[in-house]
Design a protein around this motif. Structure first.
Motif, PDB file in Angstrom:
ATOM      1  N   VAL A   1       0.848  -1.203   0.000  1.00 56.82           N
ATOM      2  CA  VAL A   1       0.000   0.000   0.000  1.00 56.82           C
ATOM      3  C   VAL A   1       0.880   1.249   0.000  1.00 56.82           C
ATOM      4  CG1 VAL A   1      -1.691   1.331   1.332  1.00 56.82           C
ATOM      5  CG2 VAL A   1      -1.904  -1.161   1.178  1.00 56.82           C
ATOM      6  N   TRP A   2       1.901   1.225   0.829  1.00 57.61           N
ATOM      7  CA  TRP A   2       2.808   2.378   0.910  1.00 57.61           C
ATOM      8  C   TRP A   2       3.527   2.613  -0.423  1.00 57.61           C
ATOM      9  CZ3 TRP A   2       8.312   1.840   0.764  1.00 57.61           C
ATOM     10  CH2 TRP A   2       8.998   3.061   0.864  1.00 57.61           C
ATOM     11  N   VAL A   3       4.020   1.526  -1.040  1.00 59.60           N
ATOM     12  CA  VAL A   3       4.741   1.675  -2.310  1.00 59.60           C
ATOM     13  C   VAL A   3       3.855   2.379  -3.335  1.00 59.60           C
ATOM     14  CG1 VAL A   3       5.664   0.395  -4.299  1.00 59.60           C
ATOM     15  CG2 VAL A   3       6.325  -0.261  -1.974  1.00 59.60           C
ATOM     16  N   ARG A   4       2.590   1.929  -3.434  1.00 55.60           N
ATOM     17  CA  ARG A   4       1.686   2.536  -4.424  1.00 55.60           C
ATOM     18  C   ARG A   4       1.320   3.962  -4.044  1.00 55.60           C
ATOM     19  NH1 ARG A   4       0.030  -2.647  -4.187  1.00 55.60           N
ATOM     20  NH2 ARG A   4      -1.537  -2.179  -2.616  1.00 55.60           N
ATOM     21  N   ALA A   5       1.041   4.188  -2.763  1.00 57.40           N
ATOM     22  CA  ALA A   5       0.669   5.544  -2.329  1.00 57.40           C
ATOM     23  C   ALA A   5       1.809   6.516  -2.604  1.00 57.40           C
ATOM     24  CB  ALA A   5       0.317   5.542  -0.843  1.00 57.40           C
ATOM     25  N   ARG A   6       3.034   6.089  -2.347  1.00 54.01           N
ATOM     26  CA  ARG A   6       4.177   6.959  -2.595  1.00 54.01           C
ATOM     27  C   ARG A   6       4.326   7.228  -4.093  1.00 54.01           C
ATOM     28  NH1 ARG A   6      10.633   6.381  -1.283  1.00 54.01           N
ATOM     29  NH2 ARG A   6      10.478   4.678  -2.770  1.00 54.01           N
ATOM     30  N   GLU A   7       4.210   6.178  -4.886  1.00 58.43           N
ATOM     31  CA  GLU A   7       4.312   6.339  -6.346  1.00 58.43           C
ATOM     32  C   GLU A   7       3.297   7.337  -6.865  1.00 58.43           C
ATOM     33  OE1 GLU A   7       5.725   1.946  -7.785  1.00 58.43           O
ATOM     34  OE2 GLU A   7       3.792   2.653  -8.552  1.00 58.43           O
ATOM     35  N   ASN A   8       2.075   7.236  -6.326  1.00 58.48           N
ATOM     36  CA  ASN A   8       0.980   8.059  -6.856  1.00 58.48           C
ATOM     37  C   ASN A   8       0.754   9.333  -6.053  1.00 58.48           C
ATOM     38  OD1 ASN A   8       0.616   5.948  -8.668  1.00 58.48           O
ATOM     39  ND2 ASN A   8      -0.792   4.890  -7.281  1.00 58.48           N
ATOM     40  N   ASN A   9       1.608   9.576  -5.050  1.00 60.77           N
ATOM     41  CA  ASN A   9       1.452  10.770  -4.218  1.00 60.77           C
ATOM     42  C   ASN A   9       0.047  10.848  -3.615  1.00 60.77           C
ATOM     43  OD1 ASN A   9       2.343  13.258  -3.105  1.00 60.77           O
ATOM     44  ND2 ASN A   9       1.245  14.366  -4.708  1.00 60.77           N
ATOM     45  N   ARG A  10      -0.427   9.713  -3.110  1.00 66.68           N
ATOM     46  CA  ARG A  10      -1.780   9.709  -2.536  1.00 66.68           C
ATOM     47  C   ARG A  10      -1.723   9.264  -1.081  1.00 66.68           C
ATOM     48  NH1 ARG A  10      -5.885   9.946  -6.429  1.00 66.68           N
ATOM     49  NH2 ARG A  10      -7.330   8.882  -5.044  1.00 66.68           N
ATOM     50  N   PHE A  11      -1.516  10.242  -0.201  1.00 65.35           N
ATOM     51  CA  PHE A  11      -1.421   9.935   1.226  1.00 65.35           C
ATOM     52  C   PHE A  11      -2.686   9.265   1.739  1.00 65.35           C
ATOM     53  CE2 PHE A  11      -2.115  11.063   5.685  1.00 65.35           C
ATOM     54  CZ  PHE A  11      -0.991  10.486   6.243  1.00 65.35           C
ATOM     55  N   GLU A  12      -3.834   9.686   1.196  1.00 64.90           N
ATOM     56  CA  GLU A  12      -5.110   9.155   1.712  1.00 64.90           C
ATOM     57  C   GLU A  12      -5.225   7.646   1.528  1.00 64.90           C
ATOM     58  OE1 GLU A  12      -4.601  11.175  -0.756  1.00 64.90           O
ATOM     59  OE2 GLU A  12      -5.991  10.889  -2.433  1.00 64.90           O
ATOM     60  N   GLU A  13      -4.470   7.095   0.559  1.00 63.43           N
ATOM     61  CA  GLU A  13      -4.499   5.633   0.404  1.00 63.43           C
ATOM     62  C   GLU A  13      -3.693   4.931   1.502  1.00 63.43           C
ATOM     63  OE1 GLU A  13      -3.140   4.715  -3.534  1.00 63.43           O
ATOM     64  OE2 GLU A  13      -4.873   5.696  -4.476  1.00 63.43           O
ATOM     65  N   PHE A  14      -2.721   5.648   2.013  1.00 64.32           N
ATOM     66  CA  PHE A  14      -1.851   5.051   3.037  1.00 64.32           C
ATOM     67  C   PHE A  14      -2.406   5.276   4.449  1.00 64.32           C
ATOM     68  CE2 PHE A  14       2.416   5.375   5.379  1.00 64.32           C
ATOM     69  CZ  PHE A  14       2.548   4.009   5.511  1.00 64.32           C
ATOM     70  N   SER A  15      -3.226   6.334   4.607  1.00 61.51           N
ATOM     71  CA  SER A  15      -3.608   6.694   5.978  1.00 61.51           C
ATOM     72  C   SER A  15      -4.379   5.602   6.729  1.00 61.51           C
ATOM     73  CB  SER A  15      -4.321   8.047   6.030  1.00 61.51           C
ATOM     74  OG  SER A  15      -5.431   8.060   5.190  1.00 61.51           O
ATOM     75  N   PRO A  16      -5.245   4.782   6.062  1.00 61.44           N
ATOM     76  CA  PRO A  16      -5.886   3.717   6.849  1.00 61.44           C
ATOM     77  C   PRO A  16      -4.868   2.741   7.454  1.00 61.44           C
ATOM     78  CG  PRO A  16      -6.993   3.988   4.732  1.00 61.44           C
ATOM     79  CD  PRO A  16      -5.751   4.825   4.670  1.00 61.44           C
ATOM     80  N   VAL A  17      -3.797   2.475   6.701  1.00 62.92           N
ATOM     81  CA  VAL A  17      -2.746   1.594   7.230  1.00 62.92           C
ATOM     82  C   VAL A  17      -2.124   2.234   8.475  1.00 62.92           C
ATOM     83  CG1 VAL A  17      -0.443   0.646   6.764  1.00 62.92           C
ATOM     84  CG2 VAL A  17      -2.241   0.473   5.025  1.00 62.92           C
ATOM     85  N   LEU A  18      -1.834   3.512   8.386  1.00 61.83           N
ATOM     86  CA  LEU A  18      -1.238   4.213   9.523  1.00 61.83           C
ATOM     87  C   LEU A  18      -2.160   4.210  10.744  1.00 61.83           C
ATOM     88  CD1 LEU A  18       0.564   7.377   8.097  1.00 61.83           C
ATOM     89  CD2 LEU A  18       1.548   5.491   9.400  1.00 61.83           C
ATOM     90  N   GLU A  19      -3.444   4.486  10.486  1.00 62.86           N
ATOM     91  CA  GLU A  19      -4.423   4.468  11.589  1.00 62.86           C
ATOM     92  C   GLU A  19      -4.368   3.115  12.295  1.00 62.86           C
ATOM     93  OE1 GLU A  19      -6.655   6.940  12.231  1.00 62.86           O
ATOM     94  OE2 GLU A  19      -7.108   8.023  10.364  1.00 62.86           O
ATOM     95  N   LYS A  20      -4.356   2.063  11.478  1.00 64.12           N
ATOM     96  CA  LYS A  20      -4.390   0.726  12.061  1.00 64.12           C
ATOM     97  C   LYS A  20      -3.093   0.438  12.821  1.00 64.12           C
ATOM     98  CE  LYS A  20      -5.870  -3.939  11.526  1.00 64.12           C
ATOM     99  NZ  LYS A  20      -6.308  -5.045  10.665  1.00 64.12           N
ATOM    100  N   TRP A  21      -1.967   0.882  12.250  1.00 61.12           N
ATOM    101  CA  TRP A  21      -0.691   0.651  12.927  1.00 61.12           C
ATOM    102  C   TRP A  21      -0.676   1.325  14.300  1.00 61.12           C
ATOM    103  CZ3 TRP A  21       2.160  -3.154  12.961  1.00 61.12           C
ATOM    104  CH2 TRP A  21       2.715  -3.754  11.827  1.00 61.12           C
ATOM    105  N   VAL A  22      -1.198   2.552  14.374  1.00 60.52           N
ATOM    106  CA  VAL A  22      -1.178   3.250  15.660  1.00 60.52           C
ATOM    107  C   VAL A  22      -2.010   2.461  16.681  1.00 60.52           C
ATOM    108  CG1 VAL A  22      -1.809   5.365  16.882  1.00 60.52           C
ATOM    109  CG2 VAL A  22      -0.741   5.503  14.607  1.00 60.52           C
TER     110      VAL A  22
END
Lengths: 505, 505
Positions: free
Chosen positions: A117-138
């Motif tokens: 998810v992070w690889v794709r979000a970074r490639e596409n400059n789309r933080f909102e795609e990564f944020s659910p992962v971050l929420e869950k990690w916290v």
């Protein structure tokens, strides 16, 4: 008698665990350096099978009984090294037992999913795609911290995982003082309009020539190729399976050799730590590297304190001139020294110089701390990131790809890791200053390319100490005082005031 | 329902075992190709820890219960592939249970000790230093055979371990007939005084050019570099960890490229077998390679039947000429074909050509058979060896280093292995002859460098059949008749009568 037999049984189990872990080290190195692309799926299964076996061994109830019996006897019956083995395995065993299996599985799942998810979000400059992962990690990491170290605030438990004993109570004021002085130093450097001339560092540097040069300098520093290798990977790292089989990597660009060479020197520092571990206890916890911060102090010691030092430039100038005559014709040692010590605020942490690097770390520390005390929401990260970058370094990334999405760490839940980088830099500087006092003629050694006394000192004072002391205690034993940022900041102020001819202020 | 669940549990265990075994494959490859010398001790410990874990998994009583329940149901409830998995794991489990642990330990000890003893004895040409190891191996292997397969004569049990179903009763007459005809053929070749001119195969062949050539030809044959590699090791081999990660090796000499290239082709044949295994069952026994002999048939198929074939020379001559213009100026395809098909009796098995090779094997077979039926004593080996070499090949090794001490196999107790080499050659020839009938235009494909139909045929007929049939049954299914030496011997007689212009006789 009984205790002796128990201890031998314990050691046998610990060594088996060490051998199996070191196999994972080899497989990981192989995956990054050797493995054909098609082997990825099978490698993941091999790793997972081995991780399963290791988990069985590490949580075996008979191991638990041995630990309880031996720990119950107290330290008096054992040598300090023996007691260290018992203490360390007890800590790991207890931690593993306290964390629910279901949480471990959830974390493993999120780790493998989060990376993609992070690889794709970074490639596409789309933080909102990564944020659910971050929420869950916290959420997961908070649960992990509450289960594993319930007496610590969650973020302290996470820091402690990488740098035992380190807490927000120590880090926050240290980082605050550092920040104030470094922001000021960087502002003064930026006001200087004459950047050093480093144009000669761009050129044409054939890979095989760079390879030879890297090997030679790594060997000069003391890296043993009978017990190690240098290879190529996408990201430089130090891995392998054993202190007798230490594998460092770098990558090559034909237009720039400094980047690759300094990666070799950095990884050589990690490698010397591993090769220098105490021999007798090699496959037991007491001999293992102490912490992320101390490991990083060893790579940064060689990369920054030694190889970005004026005397290093003066020694290797001739080698560089012989190796790359076209680029180095007419270049002086002073010009080389200035060129490899430029300060240039940039967006990317891993490309940062030694002055701006700590601010990249402090920024991440502040955000992580905020995520775990609830004062920063995941959704706010991109904005706060840009704001802080402007405040600390005077620049703002135009995209999240160049900002909050740049690092891999959070995709795997590795919160609490970033401070180690700057603690490592600080320890490295403090070690160097202590060494300078203890070893008259240190700078002369460097100027002559004679690194054996330096390596010997590190071997004895740090590498062979393993896990006997906490990072803080080790630093104090080696340098006479606990880690503090004052010496490090003053080193930077003095070095760069001189390099950039800053007026006192 | 219950059976389905049991079968799934079985498969889960089998796959875990396969993943852990494949890790051993990677570690072994790494040891031969990559590992720094200093890592040897730690590698031995890693291997031993993993072997211990594998042994635990393979002899787990819960695995045994699953096997008993599933095997008790009989084949009707399962697909042939499922039943093959059950049958194979039952065989391995039962065998492991029948052999006393203490014997397994004794064999492991002798294996590691025996290797060093053999290395020194060979170096110093002192057979008497090695003979106690041999004596002990014969005793231990006899005990192993009596425990593992009590209904078989001990040497049959040993052969069966590599080539299931093969016995002295089949091999002895086959080898006798072969011997008679090959000894005669070799005598006739030796009476010919004009050896083919192969002087152009000696020259100066840079390693990087050889490397490129080897890769190209290996890829032409169908080896997938997305799922494999070629590297360098002291002895060429095919290893790795998985059908998706197949690692072949070769070695280079700058004065001769044929040796290295044909090693690449040979190992490519092994590699194609591994890469061609059935995909779905990849990590289960049914998909594994069938036997040593069948594996060797795949390497020899490509090395001898294809690459020593006239049409192969005619296709690649141009490539060789472009790659090594100095050496190949004015060389014709016929001259190349003759040069790579020389017959030359020599002392060393691994350097032997396809005509003399079987006699090296038959000699060893006769000695091994004699050791286990008591008709040959260890002390007699050097003398009998020399005598038989004289009788079969017309030459006698001046030392035991060039004779009875040359092979590593016996130092590790690997009796019964040698016949596989010649069975492999025989199968390869029989496969080629069947393929020639089935695939009109086969020789044209080779002459055009188009190997995809050939590889496809092997994939379908052999590689994907895994362990479904016995070696003998597989050969019969593929070729329409059981393995027999007549076609193989006739192929050699015809090929070399032509090459050496022998008169009918």
């Amino acid at each position: 008698m009984e205790a002796k037999k128990d201890y031998e049984s314990l050691v046998e189990r610990l060594e088996e665990i060490a051998h199996l872990s070191s196999v994972i080290g080899i497989l990981h190195w192989d995956q990054e350096v050797i493995m054909p692309a098609g082997g990825a799926d099978s490698r993941a299964r091999q790793m997972s099978a081995l991780a399963g076996v290791l988990h069985e061994k590490e949580t075996d109830s008979r191991l638990g009984e041995l630990i309880e019996r031996l720990h119950g006897l107290g330290p008096a019956d054992f040598t300090p090294v023996e007691w260290c083995n018992i203490r360390e395995v007890k800590r790991a065993y207890d931690e593993e037992k306290r964390v629910p299996k279901e949480l471990v599985r959830e974390m493993a799942d999120l780790r493998s999913r989060g990376h993609g998810v992070w690889v794709r979000a970074r490639e596409n400059n789309r933080f909102e795609e990564f944020s659910p992962v971050l929420e869950k990690w916290v959420r997961l990491k908070t649960r992990w911290a509450e289960a594993a170290y319930p007496h610590l605030p969650p973020y302290d438990a996470l820091i402690d995982h990488y740098e035992r004993g380190m807490t927000m109570a120590s880090l926050t004021p240290m980082f605050e003082r550092m920040k104030t002085r470094l922001v000021r130093l960087i502002r003064r450097v930026r006001e200087q309009d004459e950047p050093p001339d480093s144009s000669f560092l761009q050129g044409n540097f054939p890979v095989n020539v760079q390879e030879q040069l890297g090997r030679r300098i790594s060997a000069d520093l003391g890296f043993s190729f009978a017990e190690g290798r240098i290879d190529v990977s996408v990201h430089p790292f130090c891995g392998g399976g054993d202190p007798t089989d230490v594998r460092i990597t770098t990558r090559y660009r034909t237009d720039n050799f400094i980047e690759s060479l300094y990666a070799v020197i950095h990884e050589t520092g990690h490698g010397l730590y591993e090769q220098g571990r105490m021999k007798e206890e090699r496959h037991r916890p007491a001999s293992e590297s102490l912490s992320m911060g101390i490991h990083e102090s060893q790579s940064l010691f060689w990369e920054r304190m030694i190889a970005q030092n004026r005397y290093f430039s003066s020694h290797y100038l001739k080698t560089f001139q012989e190796t790359f005559p076209e680029s180095f014709a007419g270049v002086s040692a002073d010009r080389l020294y200035r060129a490899i010590n430029q300060v240039q605020p940039g967006f990317i942490r891993v490309e940062a110089d030694e002055v701006t690097y700590p601010l990249h770390v402090i920024l991440r520390y502040e955000l992580e701390k905020g995520l775990f005390d609830g004062s920063v929401a995941v959704a706010d990260l991109p904005g706060v990131w840009k704001e802080k970058m402007g405040e600390y370094l005077g620049i703002q990334p135009p995209t999240d790809t160049l900002g909050v999405l740049q690092d891999v760490h959070w995709s795997g839940g590795d919160f609490g890791y970033f401070p180690s980088y700057t603690l490592g830099a600080l320890y490295a500087c403090q070690f160097y200053q202590a060494l300078k006092k203890e070893l008259p003629g240190l700078e002369n050694d460097i100027a002559e390319g004679n690194f054996s006394r330096i390596k010997g000192w590190l071997n004895q004072k740090i590498h062979r100490q393993g896990k006997l002391f906490s990072p803080e205690d080790l630093v104090e034993r080696v340098t006479g005082r606990p880690p503090d940022e004052e010496g490090f900041v003053r080193y930077l102020e003095e070095k760069y005031s001189d390099l950039y001819s800053l007026r006192q202020g």
